[in-house]
Design a protein around this motif. Structure first.
Motif, PDB file in Angstrom:
ATOM      1  N   SER A 100     -60.185  -1.165 -55.471  1.00  0.00           N
ATOM      2  CA  SER A 100     -60.458  -2.994 -55.537  1.00  0.00           C
ATOM      3  C   SER A 100     -61.892  -3.915 -55.956  1.00  0.00           C
ATOM      4  O   SER A 100     -62.520  -2.615 -56.896  1.00  0.00           O
ATOM      5  N   GLY A 101     -61.185  -4.440 -56.401  1.00  0.00           N
ATOM      6  CA  GLY A 101     -62.486  -5.245 -57.406  1.00  0.00           C
ATOM      7  C   GLY A 101     -62.838  -5.009 -58.858  1.00  0.00           C
ATOM      8  O   GLY A 101     -63.344  -5.042 -59.510  1.00  0.00           O
ATOM      9  N   GLY A 115     -60.469  -5.991 -61.202  1.00  0.00           N
ATOM     10  CA  GLY A 115     -59.559  -7.050 -62.193  1.00  0.00           C
ATOM     11  C   GLY A 115     -58.136  -7.233 -62.410  1.00  0.00           C
ATOM     12  O   GLY A 115     -58.171  -7.777 -63.163  1.00  0.00           O
ATOM     13  N   LEU A 141     -70.755  -6.765 -68.761  1.00  0.00           N
ATOM     14  CA  LEU A 141     -70.852  -7.114 -67.787  1.00  0.00           C
ATOM     15  C   LEU A 141     -71.765  -8.148 -67.610  1.00  0.00           C
ATOM     16  O   LEU A 141     -71.296  -9.169 -66.939  1.00  0.00           O
ATOM     17  N   PHE A 146     -71.949 -11.798 -66.918  1.00  0.00           N
ATOM     18  CA  PHE A 146     -72.186 -12.058 -65.415  1.00  0.00           C
ATOM     19  C   PHE A 146     -73.789 -13.496 -65.692  1.00  0.00           C
ATOM     20  O   PHE A 146     -73.528 -14.373 -64.786  1.00  0.00           O
ATOM     21  N   VAL A 183     -63.205  -9.194 -70.092  1.00  0.00           N
ATOM     22  CA  VAL A 183     -64.747  -8.231 -70.747  1.00  0.00           C
ATOM     23  C   VAL A 183     -64.523  -6.870 -70.463  1.00  0.00           C
ATOM     24  O   VAL A 183     -64.792  -6.456 -69.793  1.00  0.00           O
ATOM     25  N   GLU A 191     -56.410  -8.959 -60.797  1.00  0.00           N
ATOM     26  CA  GLU A 191     -55.695 -10.755 -60.320  1.00  0.00           C
ATOM     27  C   GLU A 191     -55.748 -10.384 -62.122  1.00  0.00           C
ATOM     28  O   GLU A 191     -54.898 -11.073 -62.722  1.00  0.00           O
ATOM     29  N   ASN A 237     -53.857  -1.994 -54.285  1.00  0.00           N
ATOM     30  CA  ASN A 237     -55.109  -0.893 -54.769  1.00  0.00           C
ATOM     31  C   ASN A 237     -55.469   1.000 -53.487  1.00  0.00           C
ATOM     32  O   ASN A 237     -55.298   1.514 -53.306  1.00  0.00           O
ATOM     33  N   VAL A 240     -66.559  -3.931 -60.288  1.00  0.00           N
ATOM     34  CA  VAL A 240     -66.858  -5.355 -60.519  1.00  0.00           C
ATOM     35  C   VAL A 240     -67.114  -6.075 -59.893  1.00  0.00           C
ATOM     36  O   VAL A 240     -68.177  -6.819 -60.145  1.00  0.00           O
ATOM     37  N   ARG A 241     -66.161  -6.471 -59.019  1.00  0.00           N
ATOM     38  CA  ARG A 241     -66.701  -7.510 -58.251  1.00  0.00           C
ATOM     39  C   ARG A 241     -67.768  -7.306 -57.336  1.00  0.00           C
ATOM     40  O   ARG A 241     -68.743  -8.557 -57.391  1.00  0.00           O
ATOM     41  N   ASP A 259     -49.690  -9.682 -55.020  1.00  0.00           N
ATOM     42  CA  ASP A 259     -50.955  -8.859 -54.561  1.00  0.00           C
ATOM     43  C   ASP A 259     -50.758  -8.057 -53.016  1.00  0.00           C
ATOM     44  O   ASP A 259     -50.492  -8.320 -52.056  1.00  0.00           O
ATOM     45  N   ASP A 303     -61.696 -14.539 -69.174  1.00  0.00           N
ATOM     46  CA  ASP A 303     -61.528 -13.410 -70.344  1.00  0.00           C
ATOM     47  C   ASP A 303     -62.241 -12.487 -69.700  1.00  0.00           C
ATOM     48  O   ASP A 303     -62.625 -12.670 -69.017  1.00  0.00           O
TER      49      ASP A 303
HETATM   50  N1  LIG Z   1     -63.593  -7.144 -66.686  1.00  0.00           N
HETATM   51  C1  LIG Z   1     -63.702  -8.084 -66.075  1.00  0.00           C
HETATM   52  N2  LIG Z   1     -64.845  -8.661 -66.722  1.00  0.00           N
HETATM   53  C2  LIG Z   1     -64.554 -10.003 -66.035  1.00  0.00           C
HETATM   54  N3  LIG Z   1     -64.684 -10.162 -64.978  1.00  0.00           N
HETATM   55  C3  LIG Z   1     -64.140  -9.375 -64.389  1.00  0.00           C
HETATM   56  C4  LIG Z   1     -63.770  -8.492 -64.631  1.00  0.00           C
HETATM   57  N4  LIG Z   1     -62.910  -7.317 -63.530  1.00  0.00           N
HETATM   58  C5  LIG Z   1     -63.318  -8.494 -62.706  1.00  0.00           C
HETATM   59  N5  LIG Z   1     -63.754  -9.639 -63.352  1.00  0.00           N
HETATM   60  C6  LIG Z   1     -63.964 -10.600 -61.717  1.00  0.00           C
HETATM   61  O1  LIG Z   1     -64.784  -9.524 -61.048  1.00  0.00           O
HETATM   62  C7  LIG Z   1     -63.429 -10.418 -59.443  1.00  0.00           C
HETATM   63  C8  LIG Z   1     -62.430  -8.867 -59.053  1.00  0.00           C
HETATM   64  O2  LIG Z   1     -61.547  -8.721 -59.721  1.00  0.00           O
HETATM   65  P1  LIG Z   1     -60.108  -8.542 -59.609  1.00  0.00           P
HETATM   66  O3  LIG Z   1     -59.826 -10.096 -58.185  1.00  0.00           O
HETATM   67  O4  LIG Z   1     -59.453  -9.497 -60.481  1.00  0.00           O
HETATM   68  O5  LIG Z   1     -59.782  -7.781 -58.700  1.00  0.00           O
HETATM   69  P2  LIG Z   1     -58.654  -6.660 -57.943  1.00  0.00           P
HETATM   70  O6  LIG Z   1     -58.544  -5.782 -58.544  1.00  0.00           O
HETATM   71  O7  LIG Z   1     -57.941  -7.911 -57.749  1.00  0.00           O
HETATM   72  O8  LIG Z   1     -59.992  -7.016 -56.633  1.00  0.00           O
HETATM   73  P3  LIG Z   1     -59.211  -7.025 -55.064  1.00  0.00           P
HETATM   74  O9  LIG Z   1     -58.010  -5.133 -55.337  1.00  0.00           O
HETATM   75  O10 LIG Z   1     -60.282  -6.325 -54.428  1.00  0.00           O
HETATM   76  O11 LIG Z   1     -57.719  -7.699 -54.978  1.00  0.00           O
HETATM   77  C9  LIG Z   1     -63.205 -11.569 -60.795  1.00  0.00           C
HETATM   78  O12 LIG Z   1     -63.872 -12.493 -59.958  1.00  0.00           O
HETATM   79  C10 LIG Z   1     -63.100 -11.064 -61.908  1.00  0.00           C
HETATM   80  O13 LIG Z   1     -63.363 -12.737 -62.462  1.00  0.00           O
END
Ligand SMILES: Nc1ncnc2c1ncn2[C@@H]1O[C@H](COP(=O)(O)OP(=O)(O)OP(=O)(O)O)[C@@H](O)[C@H]1O
Ligand SMILES: [Mg+2]
Length: 467
Positions: free
Chosen positions: A183-184, A186, A334, A338, A154, A188, A294, A370-371, A252, A152
């Motif tokens: 970056s980070g 979410g 969040l 976590f 969040v 993906e 990004n 979020v990462r 990606d 999910d």
């Molecule tokens: N809204 C959210 N709720 C829960 N977990 C999240 C959320 N957003 C990100 N995460 C968690 O944070 C981490 C980073 O998310 P994700 O890999 O999707 O980011 P990204 O935008 O693809 O980053 P990058 O550009 O660095 O690849 C993952 O482990 C993901 O599960």
């Protein structure tokens, strides 16, 4: 708001190869199968294998008794060439021994001559189902763990609610999506949610990050290669595009694509076909594309490092994922999310973070989004032994973040600030102990009552709500 995509799911016909020395039988098979499949044929095993090397074949109808190399020997060769090709053996006499050998060698089933039209069609269809299934199982297995983890997204901030709506809308279509965000944030997770909520949810979701693949391998990784396409290509290999058939391909960090690959990708998106490295046949694609970046692609277009035509092909539906600092109200959610996750993982029973720690976490600017938050909570849950995570358990960049010190905003007076803080806290504590009786407080503190009143006004102190 969103229109159904015009790139309607395209029908990709499966290819059946009929290997039989009886020309009449080859013809009747062609007549039966032609309406539904592309049909190729060969009069003997050697030519059959040659066809397999040059064409993409899904199912082989293979006569057991052939001049030269017999069917069982051919079956062994076919499976060595490409184990995912399904083989149906055709025979005039059914013997248990041949049947057992055939199954051991990986044949899908057995057909006894003479056969009914429906029998052949049914068998080929089932063989195709199994082929698709096996291809997916490999991927789904590796994907399962990750999907369970990030099930999910969040968030309750208004921007996130809008994002959820957009995901639901776009999931119903086949439209190409470009997800942007720091970056980070979410990206993906969003891509996976679009796939999961759409009609392709049972099909593979195949992520590929070109930036993580070496330049020499990337083409074969994306488009696959034929056996012998280059030194070391001993076996035919499916690329990510083909693995994503009927499902979703997640491209990606699309901003890192080199010019040459940008051109190739553009062609694939225009023609919805690929060609394997070293291949001669074009393979139709029914794949939904979701890209993420990004980088500021618009600026990359302006500076001519990213093709404009490709940008518009990808940017059919743009989705921007907001940075964490623009939705601070989600930090608490969040954090809880976590803490739960890592409690389970580490067998801990952390109940939460202290109010002070939460305030610092909420105030922080989160350049890694979020990462970064996830990493900090993971570390804290792993290390902390008390039920609550305290401010002292957090990394200094968070407790002494730029926002706290307001570097550059105003000249820094650390000592003055600390003394001020100390005095303020002392006065507040005394006021609370004497239930805000100001004369009593002044007496305890050794201050004139007017001085106390000035300080209370300066810091805007007030009694807690008692109603
Ligand atoms: N809204 C959210 N709720 C829960 N977990 C999240 C959320 N957003 C990100 N995460 C968690 O944070 C981490 C980073 O998310 P994700 O890999 O999707 O980011 P990204 O935008 O693809 O980053 P990058 O550009 O660095 O690849 C993952 O482990 C993901 O599960
Ligand atoms: Mg990512």
């Amino acid at each position: 708001m969103l229109q159904e995509s015009h790139e309607a799911a395209r029908d990709v016909r499966a290819v059946v190869l009929v290997v039989d020395d009886d020309e009449g039988l080859r013809e009747s098979c062609r007549l039966i199968l032609e309406e539904e499949f592309d049909v190729l044929d060969a009069p003997d095993a050697t030519q059959g294998l040659e066809t397999l090397r040059r064409h993409e074949v899904d199912v082989v109808l293979l006569d057991v008794r052939l001049p030269g190399m017999d069917g069982l020997e051919a079956l062994r060769h076919i499976k060595a060439l490409d184990e995912h090709v399904e083989v149906i053996l055709v025979t005039a006499v059914r013997t248990v021994r041949t049947a057992v050998t055939a199954m051991k060698l990986g044949a899908f089933d057995y057909l006894t001559k003479p056969f009914e039209e429906e029998e052949v069609l049914g068998l080929v269809r089932r063989a195709l189902d199994r082929r698709a299934l096996r291809r997916e199982v490999t991927f789904l297995r590796s994907e399962l763990a990750r999907q369970e983890n990030g099930r999910d997204i969040v968030g309750q901030a208004p921007e996130m609610r809008r994002l959820f709506q957009l995901i639901a809308q776009v999931a119903r279509t086949n439209a190409t999506v470009l997800i942007t965000g720091e970056s980070g944030t979410g990206k993906e997770l969003v891509a996976r949610a679009i796939h999961r909520q759409g009609p392709r949810w049972e099909k593979p979701f195949v992520p590929v990050n070109p930036a993580a693949i070496s330049e020499t391998l990337i083409e074969s990784e994306l488009f696959g290669h034929e056996r012998g396409a280059f030194t070391g290509a001993f076996q035919k290999k499916l690329g990510r595009f083909e693995l994503a058939q009927a499902g979703t391909l997640f491209l990606d960090e699309i901003g890192t694509l080199k010019a040459e690959l940008q051109a190739k990708l553009l062609r694939v998106l225009q023609e919805r076909e690929i060609e394997r490295v070293g291949g001669t046949r074009r393979i139709g694609l029914d794949v939904r594309i979701i890209a993420a970046t990004n980088a500021d692609l618009k600026r990359a277009v302006a500076t001519q490092t990213f093709r404009e035509d490709l940008y518009y092909r990808l940017n059919v539906v743009p989705i921007a994922v907001p940075p964490l600092r623009s939705r601070r109200e989600d930090v608490g959610l969040l954090v809880d999310h976590f803490i739960n996750k890592y409690n389970r993982q580490f067998g801990k029973r952390i109940t939460g973070v202290s109010a002070e720690a939460l305030a610092a976490l909420t105030d922080y600017d989160w350049p890694g989004n979020v990462r970064e938050l996830q990493n900090i909570i993971e570390r804290s849950v792993a290390l902390v032994e008390t039920p609550l995570i305290q401010i002292g358990d957090l990394p200094v960049e968070i407790t002494l973040g730029e926002r706290h010190l307001r570097l550059g905003d105003a000249p820094l007076h650390p000592l003055g600030t600390a003394l001020d803080q100390f005095e303020r806290n002392l006065i507040l504590r005394v006021l609370e102990r004497v239930t805000w009786n100001q004369s009593k407080a002044a007496a305890v503190l050794g201050l004139h009552r007017n001085t106390l009143l000035r300080k209370i006004a300066k810091w805007g102190l007030s009694p807690p709500n008692t109603d």
